[in-house]
Design an enzyme around this catalytic site. Structure first.
Site, PDB file in Angstrom:
ATOM      1  N   LYS A 224      75.405   8.327  43.878  1.00 30.40           N
ATOM      2  CA  LYS A 224      76.326   7.384  43.226  1.00 30.40           C
ATOM      3  C   LYS A 224      77.705   7.393  43.869  1.00 30.40           C
ATOM      4  O   LYS A 224      78.091   8.313  44.584  1.00 30.40           O
ATOM      5  CB  LYS A 224      76.378   7.652  41.724  1.00 30.40           C
ATOM      6  CG  LYS A 224      75.079   7.147  41.083  1.00 30.40           C
ATOM      7  CD  LYS A 224      75.118   7.023  39.600  1.00 30.40           C
ATOM      8  CE  LYS A 224      73.780   6.404  39.161  1.00 30.40           C
ATOM      9  NZ  LYS A 224      73.489   6.658  37.758  1.00 30.40           N
ATOM     10  N   ARG A 258      67.510  12.555  37.398  1.00 31.01           N
ATOM     11  CA  ARG A 258      66.920  11.341  38.001  1.00 31.01           C
ATOM     12  C   ARG A 258      67.439  11.254  39.429  1.00 31.01           C
ATOM     13  O   ARG A 258      68.631  11.069  39.641  1.00 31.01           O
ATOM     14  CB  ARG A 258      67.348  10.123  37.173  1.00 31.01           C
ATOM     15  CG  ARG A 258      66.800   8.798  37.664  1.00 31.01           C
ATOM     16  CD  ARG A 258      67.345   7.668  36.812  1.00 31.01           C
ATOM     17  NE  ARG A 258      66.812   6.380  37.203  1.00 31.01           N
ATOM     18  CZ  ARG A 258      67.260   5.646  38.217  1.00 31.01           C
ATOM     19  NH1 ARG A 258      68.269   6.084  38.945  1.00 31.01           N
ATOM     20  NH2 ARG A 258      66.700   4.495  38.496  1.00 31.01           N
TER      21      ARG A 258
HETATM   22  N1  HH2 Z   1      71.034   4.963  37.105  1.00 31.71           N
HETATM   23  C1  HH2 Z   1      70.541   3.852  37.682  1.00 31.71           C
HETATM   24  C2  HH2 Z   1      69.456   3.181  37.104  1.00 31.71           C
HETATM   25  N2  HH2 Z   1      68.843   3.646  35.998  1.00 31.71           N
HETATM   26  N3  HH2 Z   1      68.715   5.266  34.277  1.00 31.71           N
HETATM   27  C3  HH2 Z   1      69.179   6.377  33.684  1.00 31.71           C
HETATM   28  N4  HH2 Z   1      68.600   6.864  32.576  1.00 31.71           N
HETATM   29  N5  HH2 Z   1      70.265   7.051  34.184  1.00 31.71           N
HETATM   30  C4  HH2 Z   1      70.921   6.626  35.314  1.00 31.71           C
HETATM   31  O1  HH2 Z   1      71.925   7.266  35.710  1.00 31.71           O
HETATM   32  C5  HH2 Z   1      70.444   5.445  35.966  1.00 31.71           C
HETATM   33  C6  HH2 Z   1      69.321   4.776  35.406  1.00 31.71           C
HETATM   34  C7  HH2 Z   1      71.161   3.335  38.934  1.00 31.71           C
HETATM   35  O2  HH2 Z   1      70.552   3.864  40.081  1.00 31.71           O
HETATM   36  P1  HH2 Z   1      69.434   3.120  40.974  1.00 31.71           P
HETATM   37  O3  HH2 Z   1      68.196   2.893  40.183  1.00 31.71           O
HETATM   38  O4  HH2 Z   1      69.236   3.898  42.212  1.00 31.71           O
HETATM   39  O5  HH2 Z   1      70.098   1.758  41.426  1.00 31.71           O
HETATM   40  P2  HH2 Z   1      69.912   0.279  40.911  1.00 31.71           P
HETATM   41  O6  HH2 Z   1      70.217   0.238  39.469  1.00 31.71           O
HETATM   42  O7  HH2 Z   1      70.880  -0.516  41.749  1.00 31.71           O
HETATM   43  O8  HH2 Z   1      68.475  -0.099  41.150  1.00 31.71           O
END
Ligand code: HH2
Length: 278
Positions: A224, A258
């Site tokens: 992040k 995660r």
């Molecule tokens: N962060 C993201 C997405 N889903 N869910 C939970 N529970 N906690 C988190 O910190 C979280 C989440 C964002 O990360 P990522 O999936 O890599 O990116 P994007 O939302 O752009 O697909």
């Protein structure tokens, strides 16, 4: 307290080392891996690789939540995630669906998914809590200030730790009232969702206090933006910074991390434990 997380057909038990939730983004635009796994075959291959690297569950998402992301229709989200869910069912580990839409969650549950991971803490879609209660799935309720389109514009808190704690306590109680058992509810402070770097670091330093909520804690620090800001370089490669944040969380008893880089975080945790860091 909070180390057992009951899912639909199995129970995950967190030891001193946190469980790892591997990220499978079936999106063209996710912030760290957008487009790399948009083809179902690539996403499935990626999920299997994360399973082989020691993931304890896989989180499959079809809508990016990065700051400024455009919403996706339920039909498009389903079109992205369902082929991947169907083929990862055989991987032998529980799957979670990263969605805020009951229509998407319902289909995913019918295909065998065990957890709803909802960045709106099951509040955006009024059908979500009853769906979760009726299916007996596990849930992740996450804190976010605002919505993905606007959340990073100017997040302000009087007391970020107190306010996020209060929010998660209220959502936990609302989900209990909706008939979801406490052991099925995991809580997540939502690193990067309507938070500055200072807010994220304040939450990371005090995440241990959130154990008082009596539910397993899920934390998403992986790659992040705050990591790049602390490191003060372009940080295209944020894996090393991710490991630092993951170890800080592990030391405070966080039950589920995660992560995108399962092998790297798994190895770091093994050494951290062997060397007495936990
Ligand atoms: N962060 C993201 C997405 N889903 N869910 C939970 N529970 N906690 C988190 O910190 C979280 C989440 C964002 O990360 P990522 O999936 O890599 O990116 P994007 O939302 O752009 O697909």
């Amino acid at each position: 307290m909070g180390n057992e997380w009951k899912l639909r057909t199995r129970t995950l038990t967190a030891g001193r080392v946190p469980l790892l939730m591997g990220v499978v983004n079936v999106t063209p635009d996710s912030f760290s891996d957008g487009g790399r796994f948009f083809e179902p075959a690539a996403a499935v291959e990626h999920g299997l690789r994360l399973a082989g690297e020691g993931a304890d569950l896989l989180d499959i998402g079809g809508e990016s939540t990065r700051p400024g992301a455009e919403p996706v229709s339920p039909g498009e989200e389903l079109r992205r995630v369902m082929p991947v869910i169907d083929r990862l069912q055989g991987a032998g580990l529980p799957l979670s669906i990263d969605t805020s839409k009951a229509e998407v969650a319902r289909e995913a549950l019918a295909a065998g998914v065990e957890v709803i991971n909802d960045i709106t803490a099951l509040a955006a879609d009024p059908a979500m809590p009853s769906l979760a209660a009726a299916s007996g799935c596990g849930v992740v309720a996450m804190h976010m200030l605002g919505n993905p389109r606007s959340m990073q514009q100017h997040p302000v808190y009087r007391d970020v730790v107190g306010e996020v704690l209060d929010f998660l306590r209220r959502r936990r109680d609302a989900l209990l009232a909706a008939g979801i058992q406490q052991q099925r509810i995991a809580l997540d402070p939502g690193i990067g969702f309507g938070k500055t770097t200072a807010h994220n670091l304040a939450l990371l330093r005090t995440i241990g206090q959130f154990q008082a909520l009596g539910c397993p804690l899920v934390l998403g620090v992986s790659r992040k933006r705050f990591i790049g800001q602390v490191l003060g370089d372009p940080a295209a490669e944020r894996t090393f910074g991710t490991i630092g944040a993951a170890l800080a969380a592990a030391r405070q008893g966080v039950q589920v991390l995660r992560v995108h880089d399962v092998a790297a975080v798994r190895q770091a945790l093994r050494l951290f434990e062997a060397a007495g860091g936990l």
